[in-house]
Design a protein around this motif. Sequence first.
Motif, PDB file in Angstrom:
ATOM      1  N   LEU A   1      -5.294   5.677   4.974  1.00  0.00           N
ATOM      2  CA  LEU A   1      -5.153   3.460   5.414  1.00  0.00           C
ATOM      3  C   LEU A   1      -6.364   4.164   6.069  1.00  0.00           C
ATOM      4  O   LEU A   1      -7.406   3.327   5.771  1.00  0.00           O
ATOM      5  CB  LEU A   1      -4.177   3.838   6.217  1.00  0.00           C
ATOM      6  CG  LEU A   1      -3.922   2.509   6.655  1.00  0.00           C
ATOM      7  CD1 LEU A   1      -2.261   2.260   6.486  1.00  0.00           C
ATOM      8  CD2 LEU A   1      -4.576   1.137   7.350  1.00  0.00           C
TER       9      LEU A   1
ATOM     10  N   ILE B   1       0.888   5.433   1.682  1.00  0.00           N
ATOM     11  CA  ILE B   1      -0.196   6.279   1.759  1.00  0.00           C
ATOM     12  C   ILE B   1       0.429   7.421   1.921  1.00  0.00           C
ATOM     13  O   ILE B   1       1.707   7.663   0.975  1.00  0.00           O
ATOM     14  CB  ILE B   1       1.049   6.169   4.132  1.00  0.00           C
ATOM     15  CG1 ILE B   1       0.894   4.597   4.912  1.00  0.00           C
ATOM     16  CG2 ILE B   1       0.174   7.240   4.510  1.00  0.00           C
ATOM     17  CD1 ILE B   1       1.238   4.609   5.711  1.00  0.00           C
TER      18      ILE B   1
ATOM     19  N   VAL C   1      -3.847   4.255  -0.958  1.00  0.00           N
ATOM     20  CA  VAL C   1      -4.877   4.273   0.347  1.00  0.00           C
ATOM     21  C   VAL C   1      -4.895   5.263   1.229  1.00  0.00           C
ATOM     22  O   VAL C   1      -5.561   5.662   1.864  1.00  0.00           O
ATOM     23  CB  VAL C   1      -4.415   2.458   1.622  1.00  0.00           C
ATOM     24  CG1 VAL C   1      -4.640   2.045   0.719  1.00  0.00           C
ATOM     25  CG2 VAL C   1      -3.403   3.086   2.118  1.00  0.00           C
TER      26      VAL C   1
ATOM     27  N   VAL D   1       1.628   0.330  10.720  1.00  0.00           N
ATOM     28  CA  VAL D   1       1.520  -0.446   9.800  1.00  0.00           C
ATOM     29  C   VAL D   1       2.465  -1.187   9.288  1.00  0.00           C
ATOM     30  O   VAL D   1       1.523  -2.426   8.999  1.00  0.00           O
ATOM     31  CB  VAL D   1       1.815   1.194   8.220  1.00  0.00           C
ATOM     32  CG1 VAL D   1       1.920   0.414   7.675  1.00  0.00           C
ATOM     33  CG2 VAL D   1       1.290   2.271   8.991  1.00  0.00           C
TER      34      VAL D   1
ATOM     35  N   ILE E   1      -9.119  -2.497   1.688  1.00  0.00           N
ATOM     36  CA  ILE E   1      -7.091  -3.089   1.866  1.00  0.00           C
ATOM     37  C   ILE E   1      -7.852  -4.583   1.800  1.00  0.00           C
ATOM     38  O   ILE E   1      -7.182  -5.226   1.280  1.00  0.00           O
ATOM     39  CB  ILE E   1      -6.917  -1.782   2.654  1.00  0.00           C
ATOM     40  CG1 ILE E   1      -6.532  -0.534   2.562  1.00  0.00           C
ATOM     41  CG2 ILE E   1      -5.701  -2.774   3.278  1.00  0.00           C
ATOM     42  CD1 ILE E   1      -6.086   0.196   3.237  1.00  0.00           C
TER      43      ILE E   1
ATOM     44  N   LEU F   1       1.285  -1.089   0.330  1.00  0.00           N
ATOM     45  CA  LEU F   1       0.027   0.290   0.324  1.00  0.00           C
ATOM     46  C   LEU F   1       1.128   1.222   0.066  1.00  0.00           C
ATOM     47  O   LEU F   1       1.719   0.843   0.295  1.00  0.00           O
ATOM     48  CB  LEU F   1      -0.719  -0.133   1.059  1.00  0.00           C
ATOM     49  CG  LEU F   1      -0.327   0.376   2.685  1.00  0.00           C
ATOM     50  CD1 LEU F   1      -0.056   1.669   3.223  1.00  0.00           C
ATOM     51  CD2 LEU F   1      -1.699  -0.565   3.371  1.00  0.00           C
TER      52      LEU F   1
ATOM     53  N   GLU G   1     -10.358   0.470   5.331  1.00  0.00           N
ATOM     54  CA  GLU G   1      -9.833  -1.121   5.584  1.00  0.00           C
ATOM     55  C   GLU G   1     -10.463  -2.255   5.094  1.00  0.00           C
ATOM     56  O   GLU G   1      -9.842  -2.890   4.907  1.00  0.00           O
ATOM     57  CB  GLU G   1     -10.183  -0.960   6.928  1.00  0.00           C
ATOM     58  CG  GLU G   1      -9.574  -0.474   8.250  1.00  0.00           C
ATOM     59  CD  GLU G   1     -10.738   1.226   8.778  1.00  0.00           C
ATOM     60  OE1 GLU G   1     -10.861   2.356   9.686  1.00  0.00           O
ATOM     61  OE2 GLU G   1     -11.680   1.402   7.542  1.00  0.00           O
TER      62      GLU G   1
END
Length: 988
Positions: A471, A207, A468, A239, A478, A205, A475
């Motif tokens: 983040l 950020i 994302v 993370v 993801i 992912l 949720e």
Amino acid sequence: MKLFHRLLAVISFAVSVSGLLQQATLSFTSDSSGLQLAGNGVKSQIILDGKDWPGVIRAANDMAMDFGRVTGTNATIELVNNTIIEPMPLTSNGGATIIAGTIGNSSFIDYLVSAQKINVSQIQGQWESFSSQVVSDPVPGLDSALVIVGSDKRGTIYGMYDISEQMGVSPWYWFADVASKYRSEIYAMNITKIQGPPSVKYRGLFINDEQPALTNWVNENYPMGEYGPGFNHEFYSNVFELLLRLRANYLWPAEWNSMFNVDDPLNAPTADLYGIVQGTSHTEPLMRATKEQSLFLNGIWSWTENQANVTTFMEAGAERAAPFEGVYTMGMRGLGDTASPTLNASELEQIITVEQQILRRTFNISDITDIPQMWCLYKEVGGYFEQGLSVPDEITLIWADDNWGNNQRLPLSNETSRAGGAGVYYHFDYVGTPRDYKWINTIQLQKTWEQMHLAYQRDAQTIWIVNVGDLKTLEVPINHFFDMAYDMSAMSSPNSTMTWLVQWAEREFGTAVANAIADTMNTYGMLAGRRKFELVDPSTYSVNNYNEAQNVLAEWSDLVNQAHGIYNSLPAVSQPSFFELLLQPALSGYTLHQIHITAAMNNVYAEQRRTSANTLAQQALSAFNQDHAITQRYHTLLNGKWNHILDQTHLGYDYWQQPERNTLPPIAYVQAMETSLAGNMGVSVEASNGSVPGDSNYNVALSNDTLVLPPMDPYGPATRYIDIYSRGTGSFTYTVNTTGISWLTATPSTGTLSAAANHTDQRVLLSIDWAAAPNGSNIVFIPITSSDDYGNYGAPQVNLPVDKTAVPASFHGFVESDATLSMEAEHNSANTSTANASYAIIPGYGRTLSGVTLLPVTAASQTAPNGPVLQYAFYAFSNISNANVTVYVGPSLNTIPTRPLKYALSIDDGPIATLQPCPTYMLGTLPDAWNGAVANAVWANSSSLAVTPGNHTLNLWALEPALVFQKIVVDLGGVRPSYLGPPESVRV
């Protein structure tokens, strides 16, 4: 054997002691053939070789604490060389033993292999694979142990977290506060589990766009760094753990105001300790952050003007990152995620050559094939590739979506054998045209499945990276994305999304509510996915036509009621996570739509001079305040744990960029202390903004006191409505006169209204007894009278066209009503297939019901009329020569340039029309009409086809796979403007 004497000593002191869509190996009831791990005085201890990977030992401590999260008692950790990170007390009662380790790094595991106690042939040498099994007599003196074996460090880590997840510890226990499940007993079943390698090698992912929400949260929870927000190793540790628990392995760290390697020197070592593969975004070559390009580069970020210093700058990044596992971003873009004003394809080839020379020097090797490298073909960079840029074979090509979840290009048949393979850069968050979307979750999981399944089948299997944003709030998508990346074989079916949702809900909240939560989440995905929240405004949904706006708001209201019911049924410990994951998104989505739809109705009512316009203005303002209250509820949850996460503005957009402050849409007030020039009573009808008596821009004609309703027929809506309302300060009694028309009923036909609240408006419903109604077409004239005068105008009248039609008893299919046919793609009368291609339904895909697509996605181009066809039987009454047929398809792009998405259609055996919904475009650009397609979440293309009254078949062919049909509308002259199109027609 000396090692095992030490192990037996540990055991003597201890007195002997499924993941989502994955095989279960634990049970929670007595299993005589298995090994009890916890309960009834049994306490587990986890035995590792102290020389195993530090990340393995760290994850073992997590698993030990996970036992405590579900049973109340932590497992203990014992390392054979006494190098315990955090010494754990040894058990003193009966217990169970778990042996965990990595092939080649654990003497325990290597002994068990050599002693033929375990067989690791299926995982040895594989990427991130593991096995787990109960092993009898693993060493002398030990009856049995649960043995977890990893092919490499992440394989072992995933094996341990697999046990944690099966026990009842969600990967989201910290980031979404999911309560762990209490277990009175835990048993390892006597089965062998082999898992891996993952479907996609690097799963990560990004950020990004982390201001204002995540940055404000970080600033409140971590100390500021020297150069900006405190994105330090303490933040990232959470993370990293989340990624590993989700079976992911790769990270592009926060970009915009952060420098991963500079903000905290412990960030990179901590990532490596955990086992996270480090990377940087598409605009940050050789591990140097965007912000570093401005702060630390000597000179400007320009290859043309500053080549020597840029080279030195990038080399320092490679040297800094060399001790750690990473994937190196290659190429170059402009400063700050922009296109370079000077670069061309030739210079980029030169840059990549220099970057590879840097890697050779950094690692002191000539062959860098095994050094992971990627080049992301994002925006203008794709144009360089299209122009013939030659990319070394060992570099992974990451194909970027269009920032809105639509893959622009995927590997062609002559590109699938590249040593570096291919990947996808995908978006759940974006800042840019046509509008930012970064507030809360608007991702439809079925859309993600359709696009990523396509990518996987087209061999983009080396890297999947998803943007994302903050983040938090993303949720669910993801988790879904990473589960696909980890094991696409478990999610290969178009039905897999709902299966996944049920299992996800069961893991997070339990079996009793799993189906209800999955259904609610599925509904949320469709409602939120229709249009990004930031793009919704008062004009989005029609207030007058098809009751569209009111029906949309009712859908959101029903969703909130469902979510509230589930929330109230949950134990208190589970309510915070349910609020974060579903209730707050549902409440916020409903409230946002309530604001815009109420404002839209207020504006219409004000145009009609209704007294109730003022009430709606207040309701819009109340909803606006409720939006803030929901934000505050989220921010104060759990003593403010997630304060600032909903700081993102989302109301008041007037161009692509975020507004600096939430703003209420325009609302209007009428002068409540004065009476309309046309008297106290006003009358309006369905599908019109007009108002009588009196003049209105929307009336039939000037000084005409007649309004015309849409027609009624046996196959259309059961009712039409007339609105009667106050336009003054006094009261009045109205009468809707249907005397002499015994088959027409007005409900209520009379009543008294006034300017007082709750008595200002009355909706009168007209219904017809079709058995008694006359055949053919008629117009009914309905006078409406008032006990008050009409000012300088006459009494109003409403005209209702009535068409009593009938289809033959033998007909089965869709029936025209109101000169319209609307058909969901799923509801075809028949469909055909060939040996190589067939149609499949993607339940829950799109804006209204589902999608229909051609599988497999690797199928060859099809032809009409010989290819698989969808057929829709319909009956038309309108006597017109041509119908306008609109087909709604998903907003997908042409991922094979020489095979653009196309479909064909015909009525009966008539001429076949071929359409290409997505115009041809060059990589690095976007097609014409793209803004509208992604904003509306569909391509909608029309063609004119000949039609006559009677029974017909509409034929629809997908000429290319990856095209997803949603809805077909046949306009016979009656279709009115709306966002979603007319509701589905009656089928008989």
